[in-house]
Design a protein around this motif. Structure first.
Motif, PDB file in Angstrom:
ATOM      1  N   THR A 296      32.455  14.556 -35.871  1.00 46.39           N
ATOM      2  CA  THR A 296      33.734  15.232 -35.648  1.00 46.39           C
ATOM      3  C   THR A 296      34.845  14.672 -36.533  1.00 46.39           C
ATOM      4  O   THR A 296      35.972  15.148 -36.478  1.00 46.39           O
ATOM      5  N   LEU A 297      34.540  13.681 -37.365  1.00 42.16           N
ATOM      6  CA  LEU A 297      35.524  13.162 -38.311  1.00 42.16           C
ATOM      7  C   LEU A 297      35.123  13.552 -39.723  1.00 42.16           C
ATOM      8  O   LEU A 297      33.956  13.426 -40.101  1.00 42.16           O
TER       9      LEU A 297
ATOM     10  N   LEU B 248      44.631  11.256 -30.490  1.00 42.65           N
ATOM     11  CA  LEU B 248      43.381  10.491 -30.572  1.00 42.65           C
ATOM     12  C   LEU B 248      42.221  11.381 -31.010  1.00 42.65           C
ATOM     13  O   LEU B 248      41.385  10.980 -31.824  1.00 42.65           O
ATOM     14  N   ARG B 249      42.181  12.596 -30.475  1.00 47.63           N
ATOM     15  CA  ARG B 249      41.091  13.510 -30.855  1.00 47.63           C
ATOM     16  C   ARG B 249      41.125  13.757 -32.360  1.00 47.63           C
ATOM     17  O   ARG B 249      40.085  13.831 -33.000  1.00 47.63           O
ATOM     18  N   ASP B 254      35.281  12.890 -31.123  1.00 46.47           N
ATOM     19  CA  ASP B 254      34.765  12.846 -29.754  1.00 46.47           C
ATOM     20  C   ASP B 254      34.417  11.426 -29.298  1.00 46.47           C
ATOM     21  O   ASP B 254      33.549  11.253 -28.460  1.00 46.47           O
ATOM     22  N   ARG B 255      35.104  10.433 -29.854  1.00 51.63           N
ATOM     23  CA  ARG B 255      34.776   9.048 -29.493  1.00 51.63           C
ATOM     24  C   ARG B 255      35.570   8.512 -28.308  1.00 51.63           C
ATOM     25  O   ARG B 255      35.512   7.317 -28.008  1.00 51.63           O
ATOM     26  N   ILE B 256      36.349   9.348 -27.638  1.00 51.66           N
ATOM     27  CA  ILE B 256      37.111   8.869 -26.481  1.00 51.66           C
ATOM     28  C   ILE B 256      36.152   8.678 -25.314  1.00 51.66           C
ATOM     29  O   ILE B 256      35.498   9.614 -24.876  1.00 51.66           O
ATOM     30  N   GLY B 257      36.036   7.426 -24.839  1.00 51.86           N
ATOM     31  CA  GLY B 257      35.114   7.131 -23.747  1.00 51.86           C
ATOM     32  C   GLY B 257      35.800   7.203 -22.393  1.00 51.86           C
ATOM     33  O   GLY B 257      35.277   7.797 -21.456  1.00 51.86           O
ATOM     34  N   SER B 258      36.960   6.584 -22.260  1.00 49.39           N
ATOM     35  CA  SER B 258      37.699   6.589 -20.999  1.00 49.39           C
ATOM     36  C   SER B 258      39.186   6.740 -21.263  1.00 49.39           C
ATOM     37  O   SER B 258      39.705   6.224 -22.261  1.00 49.39           O
TER      38      SER B 258
END
Lengths: 487, 487
Positions: A296-297, B248-249, B254-258
């Protein structure tokens, strides 16, 4: 097919016309043809009317009217299904309900990553609306230019992005549906977490319109893939393809977007019959795997991890050769081969195609066992395969010389033998006879043959309680229990 | 509570003992206490027996025996639920069925990314078995050291990893369950794609044991997160927290975990009452957000993207300050604060806690509206909040001075007013009153108040067809329809 009794039929059609307008009701004598035959031309039905309601309320009124008249209802999306689920098949008068006029995208929320759509939206239009909001709707399949999301939901459609994003079921956050008696289920919630009782929307997903008509949905959106890398890999078998998948996971984690396998025979069938599809690689290996990585990057170089995994695979002898696409054009040429499988098979003979899924670690045994069983039953069959190996879904296709299938009885005999061969091997490998195409009319008898009777009992019990008169898409998925008396 | 009539009771318990052995049946007089009271001490039930079958077949026989005797069945996992779903509550004799003895991990397949477990497996043991196979099972919640996977499935448990991996429902590939009449549903399939009729396993997920007892499951495994970065961010409100999520997105895809948010009042409650939890940051902002990024590759530097997004957010005034954890110890100290919320609230007064979910883009309006409504109803309440802002799930907690809640009638009045305030605002924001905790006994009346009667009708219809005698965990989720006469 039953007919609505004359007089009653006129009264019924007059009422339909009063509900939605004459221009939205096709009666016998109007051009109903496109809606009574499936696109492969295998199923043909009859309809007292083809109706095109323009809103959820109109769907509700049409269903209520049919319910009261004892007329069966066949919901139809883009009519691109493979199993005859959208074509009338019952032994009673039916109407076909098309959702074309309900094609509004009601809302897109880039913040919430959701899109709210009406059932008649064409899949490609939803993909485009997501992209316009800098988001990604991953459902993707051959018919995306004409299939409708209501049909995708009704059949729990699969396609080429299941490995990463799941089947349609996992993409649906909320649903609106009209029940068999015309009541409207308002489950159109945009919630990622909701534990308020039974998850009723699950009932309508994949039920092939037998429990109600999906009229709208809230779907998940995702960050857009912005980087990708693609390779075509030649291998000796399915087992080394799975070993390569393990190596790739070590090198690139969860960035595997597609893993599409084809047997040499599958590509040969394309090479022989589809003149405008060039095969941009030599055909000297028994198996071919398309590997696509995505991120996605935009700044991520996926070629490095791909080269590392393929290098190790070559060293270990898992792979005999590999071609990394050096341009978008080369990647497209490779995907073109994959997208030509249906066309190639259709032109190569009488086609008996299957859609089995087995656990991933049973795939190697499955492809060997299934070919052996088919050839034992029909020795002259040409067995080719392609599939989504990361999902355990391998399409096994038997191609028969058309001359040998000219006699319909002989053709039917061969189909039965091949179906039994594939179904028995699928069952032996603890798999499912339909991974993504569904049951419809085509696979109803096969499902009854391989399924635990308890599961069919439960399905019938649920059908019986939601649709006691058995009017919602009868004759699909399973044989009904005896219908309850109408009140 | 009803009692099994003397004589009948003895015959029934003798039969239970014959099925599973005396050591696996706790009768009245034995130490049943741990299994008849929920862990918060809010619900207490009675049981003709607490039974611990050792296999699916034994569960089946116990259920069959109870079915024939007209005895109700309450399935119980680790008894860590928050809504009283695992405690007998019905008006008829009950047995509690515990799954402790069924704690075998039947298979792990790193290739297929699946793990097959029995219902009594403790969640932490499943996480460990996945890790031992170099895989990741993402379900994670406070009670993971003692809750059992059967209970997690029965309640569709949520937790801190839903944003990235989905709730328990999305982690289940296949299920085995014992039906209310003792029949065994063999849905233990390890398939990622399966379109062979209705997806029956969905019925048992989140049904809180009202449709059957889950005895085993095939669960999805994932690549392990190998890199992470964590920040604590101070902000003026929920709206800027959502804007930061958007930034952040863009930076990390899609690396946002929490994304865990806490109000200042929430952290103050911890600071005042939990002495061994240090607050490693100043308390001068109204809202605090924990941001954790994860990647499945070890070599990825996630701090760069995190710093870039936070830098932009500071420039734009979305964020007043931010602290990026520079060590594992610092990250743990920040998570410690988050994990202390239940303890801190419990020590801060009489607790009325909620579990609402609303669409992501309604969260800012929700937190304002809900506080206003609670204070209008109970002006002296102290309203604190924490939640999973990436899932739309905000826990709203009203803390009441214990002196004011000493009178049970006054306490009940305040609870009712606060529940109505939260439920009305949740409904106004098109949300759900239970995002992850479920309904059980606690929320049954609330569910009936806010839910479309059609949905309750459908739930009761499904319950009625699977459990016509109403013996499977009665009194949970919804009031039953009048039970069908037993034959």
């Amino acid at each position: 097919m039953g007919q609505v009794v004359m007089g009653q039929a006129e009264a019924f059609s007059d009422k339909l016309i009063a509900l939605v307008g004459r221009q939205n009701v096709l009666l016998p004598g109007d051009d109903q043809e496109p809606y009574l035959v499936d696109w492969r031309g295998r199923y043909r039905g009859e309809a007292a009317a083809v109706v095109r309601p323009g809103s959820t309320e109109e769907v509700s009124r049409v269903v209520r009217l049919s319910y009261e008249a004892g007329v069966a209802i066949v919901p139809q999306g883009g009519n691109t299904g493979l199993c005859g689920a959208a074509i009338p098949s019952g032994d009673r008068p039916s109407i076909v309900v098309r959702l074309d006029r309900m094609r509004r995208i009601r809302a897109v929320s880039p913040l919430a990553n959701t899109i709210t759509v009406e059932a008649g939206c064409v899949l490609a239009d939803i993909q485009a609306a997501a992209e316009a909001a800098d988001r990604y709707f991953p459902l993707s399949l051959g018919a995306e230019g004409s299939c409708q999301i209501g049909g995708n939901i009704g059949t729990n459609a699969g396609g080429t992005a299941v490995l990463r994003y799941g089947p349609t079921r996992e993409l649906v956050l909320g649903l609106e549906a009209v029940l068999p008696d015309g009541r409207i289920f308002n489950g159109l919630r945009a919630l990622r977490k909701d534990n308020t009782g039974y998850d009723l929307k699950q009932l309508f997903i994949g039920a092939e319109g037998t429990l109600g008509i999906v009229t709208a949905a809230v779907l998940k959106l995702f960050a857009r893939p912005r980087a990708s890398a693609l390779a075509l890999v030649m291998l000796e078998g399915v087992a080394p393809a799975l070993d390569l998948m393990g190596l790739l996971r070590g090198e690139v984690g969860d960035r595997i977007g597609s893993l599409e396998i084809m047997s040499r025979g599958q590509i040969q069938a394309i090479a022989e019959t589809v003149p405008d599809t060039a095969i941009p690689f030599p055909l000297d290996a028994p198996w071919y795997l398309i590997v696509e990585l995505t991120d996605t990057l935009a700044g991520v170089d996926l070629r490095l991890g791909l080269e590392a995994a393929l290098g190790t695979a070559l060293e270990r002898g898992l792979v005999t050769d590999a071609l990394i696409a050096s341009s978008e054009a080369q990647a497209k040429a490779i995907w073109k081969v994959r997208h030509s499988v249906s066309e190639g098979n259709k032109r190569s003979g009488f086609v008996v195609s299957h859609d089995s899924a087995v656990p991933l670690d049973r795939q190697a045994a499955f492809v060997e066992g299934v070919e052996r069983r088919i050839l034992a039953a029909v020795p002259h069959a040409r067995v080719v395969m392609h599939g989504h190996i990361g999902d355990g879904n391998i399409h096994v296709i038997a191609l028969i010389d058309p001359a040998r299938a000219a006699d319909p009885a002989e053709a039917a005999r061969m189909v039965r033998l091949i179906n039994e061969a594939v179904d028995d091997e699928t069952k032996a490998q603890t798999g499912a006879i339909s991974a993504e195409h569904g049951i419809g009319q085509s696979n109803r008898a096969r499902l009854a043959r391989v399924t635990d009777p308890l599961e069919l009992d439960l399905m019938r019990a649920i059908k019986g309680v939601l649709d006691p008169a058995g009017l919602m898409n009868p004759g699909k998925v399973f044989e009904p229990a005896a219908p309850a008396p109408r009140q």
